[in-house]
Write a protein that holds these residues in place. Structure first.
Motif, PDB file in Angstrom:
ATOM      1  N   THR A 288       3.172   4.137   4.601  1.00 20.79           N
ATOM      2  CA  THR A 288       2.420   3.031   4.020  1.00 20.79           C
ATOM      3  C   THR A 288       2.324   1.890   5.037  1.00 20.79           C
ATOM      4  OG1 THR A 288       2.314   1.535   2.109  1.00 20.79           O
ATOM      5  CG2 THR A 288       4.502   2.104   2.875  1.00 20.79           C
ATOM      6  N   LYS A 289       1.284   1.085   4.911  1.00 19.89           N
ATOM      7  CA  LYS A 289       1.059   0.005   5.885  1.00 19.89           C
ATOM      8  C   LYS A 289       1.356  -1.345   5.235  1.00 19.89           C
ATOM      9  CE  LYS A 289      -2.980  -1.641   6.964  1.00 19.89           C
ATOM     10  NZ  LYS A 289      -4.380  -1.697   7.215  1.00 19.89           N
ATOM     11  N   VAL A 290       1.964  -2.215   5.982  1.00 25.17           N
ATOM     12  CA  VAL A 290       2.227  -3.570   5.474  1.00 25.17           C
ATOM     13  C   VAL A 290       0.918  -4.356   5.538  1.00 25.17           C
ATOM     14  CG1 VAL A 290       3.536  -5.708   5.835  1.00 25.17           C
ATOM     15  CG2 VAL A 290       4.612  -3.477   6.298  1.00 25.17           C
ATOM     16  N   GLU A 291       0.447  -4.782   4.372  1.00 22.88           N
ATOM     17  CA  GLU A 291      -0.787  -5.593   4.340  1.00 22.88           C
ATOM     18  C   GLU A 291      -0.459  -7.056   4.625  1.00 22.88           C
ATOM     19  OE1 GLU A 291      -3.645  -4.431   4.357  1.00 22.88           O
ATOM     20  OE2 GLU A 291      -3.768  -2.583   3.195  1.00 22.88           O
ATOM     21  N   TYR A 292       0.622  -7.521   4.035  1.00 20.23           N
ATOM     22  CA  TYR A 292       1.040  -8.912   4.226  1.00 20.23           C
ATOM     23  C   TYR A 292       2.553  -9.005   4.130  1.00 20.23           C
ATOM     24  CZ  TYR A 292      -3.757  -9.688   2.662  1.00 20.23           C
ATOM     25  OH  TYR A 292      -5.111  -9.645   2.527  1.00 20.23           O
TER      26      TYR A 292
END
Ligand code: LLP
Length: 416
Positions: A288-292
């Motif tokens: 998963t990618k860190v959006e903020y």
């Protein structure tokens, strides 16, 4: 998850960089290791070469076609709980004669289809179901092979939501009523009694509940024999736990060898098991990618692009799942204690509480042990397309086994 390791500051799965997978397929992304699944499946079989057996993988744990197909090639049987799972296993190439059908609510059409393809056995969970199966078989002029799922009333010592072998659970037939229901079944013309079955719960980390359940079931087998009711197989269900954190569950081969000792005087009985989680959980990860990142008062949030819609275990069972950063942490990094949260508009949309991490926007995080009850429980809540799935076919190769859902997939079949 011994196929994950850091090299030159980045996380690899085998020889494949996690960042490459994310770049090629996007995030959130489920990734599974075929080698790990194979090794876990074979661990069940290795103690059983001298005994008739069938390892019926519990399809609900991960029902992706490529996972099922891999298990078909390894010779697995399958434990299904719906017609959807039946159709999946058939499409994946399973032999219907290796399929057992569990579940408390089998519908008439599900029973019809299972009889039509000729499954190995229905694991019957109530008297009403027994009569329904007999009626459907009569209508189709077939004989249905059945076993009864007996509730042995042993404490699986696991989370209450995934404990199934206690008296108050909806599953199975109480062990006190077992003889009575077997006697009733002998009088039905379209029923052929072939086995006995139990499944006491999931994520069991001790050996004793398995052995206690086996004792209770064998006591019933003895009584059946004395009444001239002979069965061909004993199915002791699934439930073996895995290591998410500090748990130290026994290995599959250890459980199997202990069960084999118990069954030493029952050599004519085929041994069936229905493992799900222990075969696939630690084969899989969710990237998963860190959006903020968000820092408010004393609270630090890593807001990522995967949520409870993709992986519901933490929200539903307070399950703890390991989170690894894709970039290897350095001692000089600034760290915070983060809650890793998803995009869903629910306060329970938390993948991990209170993890010490050093992360920044656009970094990748890896949720470990996500191969079981991950994608198979995913939903489109908040209208998020479900993730893509990738199989690591060996140390360095990978392939897409399910496309990321498109927006069109979200409203397929709907009308204005
Ligand atoms: N057989 C039957 C009849 C079952 O109901 C289950 C799981 C299994 C076999 C496989 O059990 P396993 O080996 O996977 O423990 N969603 C929950 C787990 C639910 C288990 C339901 N039944 C979780 O994510 O922890």
């Amino acid at each position: 998850m011994d196929f994950l390791h850091y090299e030159k500051g980045q996380l690899l799965a085998g020889k494949v960089a996690i960042s490459e997978l994310a770049k090629q397929y996007g995030t959130p992304l489920y990734v599974y290791s075929a080698e790990y699944i194979t090794q876990q499946f074979l661990d069940y079989q290795k103690e059983l070469t001298d005994r008739k057996h069938l390892i019926c993988y519990a399809v609900k744990a991960n029902s992706s076609l490529a996972v099922l197909h891999l298990l078909v090639k390894l010779g697995a049987g399958f434990d299904i709980v719906s017609q959807g799972e039946l159709e999946r296993t058939l499409i994946a190439g399973a032999d219907p004669k290796k399929i057992v059908f569990s579940g408390v609510a089998k519908s008439i059409s599900e029973i019809e289809r299972a009889l039509e393809v000729g499954i190995k056995c229905f694991n019957v969970e109530s008297e009403a179901e027994l009569y329904r199966i007999n009626d459907v078989a009569k209508k189709l002029n077939k004989i249905a092979n059945i076993s009864f799922r007996i509730n042995p009333d042993v404490d699986a010592k696991t989370h209450p939501y995934i404990s199934t072998g206690l008296r108050e659970n909806k599953f199975g037939i109480s062990h006190q009523s077992a003889l009575d229901i077997y006697r009733k079944a002998t009088s039905l013309d379209h029923i052929h009694i072939v086995g006995i079955d139990c499944h006491i719960g999931s994520q069991l980390t001790e050996t004793s509940p398995f052995l206690d359940a086996a004792d209770r079931i064998l006591a019933i087998v003895d009584k059946l024999k004395s009444e001239n009711i002979h069965i061909k197989h004993i199915d002791l269900g699934g439930g073996l736990g895995v290591r998410y954190d500090q748990e130290q569950p026994p290995s599959a081969s250890l459980i199997v060898s202990e069960l084999k000792k118990k069954l030493a005087n029952y050599r004519d009985l085929e041994l069936l098991l229905e493992p799900g989680r222990s075969i696939v959980a630690n084969s899989g990860l969710l990237i998963t990618k860190v959006e903020y990142t968000k820092h408010q008062d004393d609270n630090h949030f890593a807001i990522v692009d995967a949520g409870m819609n993709d992986l519901i275990r933490p929200a539903l069972y307070q399950a703890w799942m390991r989170v690894l950063p894709e970039k290897e942490p350095k001692p000089s990094d600034q760290r915070f204690i983060y809650n890793v949260v998803g995009p869903i508009c629910e306060s329970s949309d938390v993948l991990a509480y209170q993890r010490e991490l050093s992360v920044q926007q656009d970094d990748l995080l890896i949720i470990c042990s996500a191969g079981a009850y991950g994608f198979s429980m995913a939903s489109n809540y908040n209208s998020h397309p479900r993730p893509a799935e990738v199989m690591l076919t060996d140390e360095q190769h990978h392939k897409l086994i399910r496309q990321r859902e498109s927006f069109d997939d979200l409203w397929r079949g709907e009308t204005l």
